[in-house]
Motif scaffolding. Structure first.
Motif, PDB file in Angstrom:
ATOM      1  N   ALA A 143       0.830  -1.209   0.000  1.00 34.93           N
ATOM      2  CA  ALA A 143       0.000   0.000   0.000  1.00 34.93           C
ATOM      3  C   ALA A 143       0.863   1.256   0.000  1.00 34.93           C
ATOM      4  N   TYR A 197      -8.290  -4.598  -0.550  1.00 39.13           N
ATOM      5  CA  TYR A 197      -7.844  -5.617   0.399  1.00 39.13           C
ATOM      6  C   TYR A 197      -8.923  -6.682   0.576  1.00 39.13           C
ATOM      7  N   THR A 240      -3.793  -8.456  -1.222  1.00 42.29           N
ATOM      8  CA  THR A 240      -4.101  -7.184  -1.860  1.00 42.29           C
ATOM      9  C   THR A 240      -4.300  -7.348  -3.361  1.00 42.29           C
ATOM     10  N   ASP A 292     -12.439  -2.427   3.827  1.00 44.35           N
ATOM     11  CA  ASP A 292     -12.063  -1.072   3.457  1.00 44.35           C
ATOM     12  C   ASP A 292     -10.772  -0.673   4.157  1.00 44.35           C
ATOM     13  N   GLU A 293     -10.294   0.530   3.856  1.00 45.20           N
ATOM     14  CA  GLU A 293      -8.996   0.953   4.379  1.00 45.20           C
ATOM     15  C   GLU A 293      -8.984   1.056   5.900  1.00 45.20           C
TER      16      GLU A 293
END
Length: 398
Positions: free
Chosen positions: A132, A144, A168, A206-207
Motif C-alpha cells: 500500500a 484488500y 491485496t 475497506d482501508e
C-alpha cells in the motif's frame, strides 16, 4: 480445559482477540431519535474508554505507510525508468515487489512499511502495508481481501492466538473508454504472500478495517505480553478508525476481561451484538464469560444464536465444532461441522468432523458417507491413507 482459554485471532500479521461464546442481545443500546429518519436507528455511543491506563506512544496512521526518502527514491527510480515504460503500471509495481522480496523473512512480526523494508522481514500484514505504501507513491488503486486459511494456534498461558490472512489487489490505471467500448473487468495483480490450495477467500475490507488490523495485531501481542497500557493505546487508535468493527470490540473486551473487569467486557459484547454484524469470536468469548459465571440459561440462548451468525471462515466453525466435540456436546458439534461444510464444501475437514461426530452418535452409515467424502477431497496421500483406514473401521463396525 480449552474453554478456559482466551482466544486471540491473528491474520499472519492480523491479530483479533477472541474470548469465548456470546451472550443474548439486549435492546437498550438502540434508541430512536425522533428528529431523524425513523428508518435509521440512533446508536447510543459505547462507553469503552477508561482513565486507569497510562498513555503510551503508538504509531500514527501516517507512520504506518511512511517510507524513508531513500526507499521512495529507490522505488520511483525503478518505476519510472525508461526500460520499464513498456510494462503496465500495476505489473511494474508487482515486479518491483517480487525483486525486493527475494530472501524476505516471513516471520510473524507486524511492522510499518519502512521497518519491514529495512529489516527485510515481516508477516503478511506488514507486506500488505508495504504494498500500500508503494501504491500511494504512484497513485494506483488498491483493494484488500481477507483470506481464510487453516488456522495456526499458539498458546500463551490462558491466551490462544489464531492466525488468518490478508491479500491485496493492485489495479491497472483507468483509461478513457472508446466509443461503444465496455470494460467487463479491470486488469489487476493479486499479491498474496502465502497462497495455498486450502485458502478460502473472505470479504473485501475497506482501508479503515485494514489499518485497524495493524493496531489489533500489535494490541494482541501486547496483551499476550501483559503490556496492558500499550494494548489499550493501540486499541484506542483502532476505535478511532471504526467503533463498529466487531474484532476491535472483541479485542477490547478481552483486554478488560484479562484485567478482571468483566462488567466492561460484557457491556462491549452486548454493544457488538446489537450494533455490528457480530462474529463467531465475539459469541464464543461471551459464552465463555457466561459459562464461568454459571449463567446457564443465557449461555444456552447464545449457543442457539450462534447458528444464525454469518461468518465466511469455515475454519472458525470447524474450531468451534471441535470444542463442543471435546466436551461431548455432539449435537452442537455436528451443527457447526455442517456450518463449516456449508461455507466451504470443497474442504475435507468439515466432512471428517461430521464423520467422527456421527460415529460417536452411533450413526455409522452417515459416518461412513461423510468419511468417504473427506477421503475424496483430501489431497495429501498420507492423510488419504489415514482417512481410508478410519473409514474401513467404520465399515467393519457397521
Amino acid at each position: 480445559m480449552t474453554r478456559n482459554l482466551l482466544f486471540v485471532a491473528k491474520v499472519f500479521g492480523l491479530v483479533l482477540l477472541l474470548v469465548g461464546l456470546v451472550a443474548c442481545q439486549t435492546t437498550d443500546a438502540v434508541v430512536k431519535d425522533n428528529s431523524t429518519d425513523k428508518s435509521e436507528p440512533y446508536i447510543a455511543p459505547l462507553k469503552w474508554q477508561s482513565t486507569s491506563f497510562i498513555p503510551q506512544d503508538v504509531p500514527s496512521t501516517d507512520d504506518i505507510f511512511k517510507l524513508t526518502a531513500q526507499q521512495q527514491e529507490d522505488f520511483t527510480k525503478y518505476y519510472f525508468a525508461e526500460k520499464n515504460a513498456h510494462i503496465e503500471e500495476h505489473e511494474r509495481l508487482y515486479n518491483y515487489l517480487e525483486m525486493i522480496l527475494y530472501g524476505f523473512d516471513y516471520r510473524g512480526d507486524t511492522y510499518t512499511a519502512s521497518v519491514a523494508l529495512t529489516k527485510h522481514s515481516g508477516n503478511c500484514l506488514s507486506l500488505a502495508i508495504l504494498t500500500a505504501a508503494l501504491v500511494n507513491l504512484v497513485d494506483l488503486d488498491i483493494r484488500y481481501q481477507r483470506v481464510n486459511t487453516a488456522p495456526i494456534y499458539q498458546r500463551f498461558h490462558n491466551v490462544m492466538t489464531l492466525s488468518s490472512h490478508v491479500r491485496t489487489f493492485v489495479f491497472a490505471p483507468q483509461t478513457p473508454l472508446k466509443k461503444n467500448e465496455i470494460v467487463i473487468a479491470r486488469k489487476k495483480m493479486i499479491i498474496d504472500y502465502f497462497p495455498e490450495k486450502g485458502n478460502v477467500t473472505g470479504d473485501y475490507i475497506d482501508e479503515s478495517q485494514f489499518i485497524s488490523m495493524f493496531y489489533q495485531n500489535l494490541a494482541g501481542d501486547s496483551l499476550v505480553a501483559k503490556e496492558y497500557d500499550l494494548s489499550y493505546a493501540l486499541l484506542s487508535k483502532a476505535m478511532a478508525l471504526n467503533t463498529q468493527n466487531p474484532e476491535t470490540l472483541n479485542t477490547l473486551a478481552v483486554l478488560y476481561k484479562s484485567l478482571g473487569d468483566e462488567a466492561s467486557a460484557e457491556r462491549i459484547y452486548h454493544y457488538a451484538l446489537n450494533n455490528t454484524s457480530g462474529s463467531v469470536n465475539i459469541l464464543s468469548n461471551y459464552a465463555l464469560l457466561l459459562e464461568e459465571q454459571g449463567r446457564q440459561i443465557e449461555l444456552s440462548e447464545i449457543q442457539d444464536k450462534l447458528n444464525s451468525v454469518k461468518d465466511d471462515n469455515p475454519y472458525r466453525w470447524y474450531d468451534l465444532a471441535n470444542k463442543h466435540f471435546d466436551n461431548d456436546e455432539l449435537t452442537y458439534a455436528l451443527r457447526y461441522f455442517k456450518k463449516s461444510i456449508k461455507v466451504a464444501p470443497y474442504l475435507h475437514e468439515g466432512y471428517f468432523g461430521a464423520a467422527k461426530t456421527y460415529y460417536q452418535m452411533g450413526r455409522t452409515k452417515l459416518a461412513k458417507e461423510f468419511m468417504d467424502k473427506a477421503v475424496e477431497l483430501k489431497f495429501t496421500p498420507q492423510d488419504k491413507v489415514l482417512y481410508k483406514a478410519k473409514s474401513s473401521v467404520i465399515s467393519v463396525e457397521h
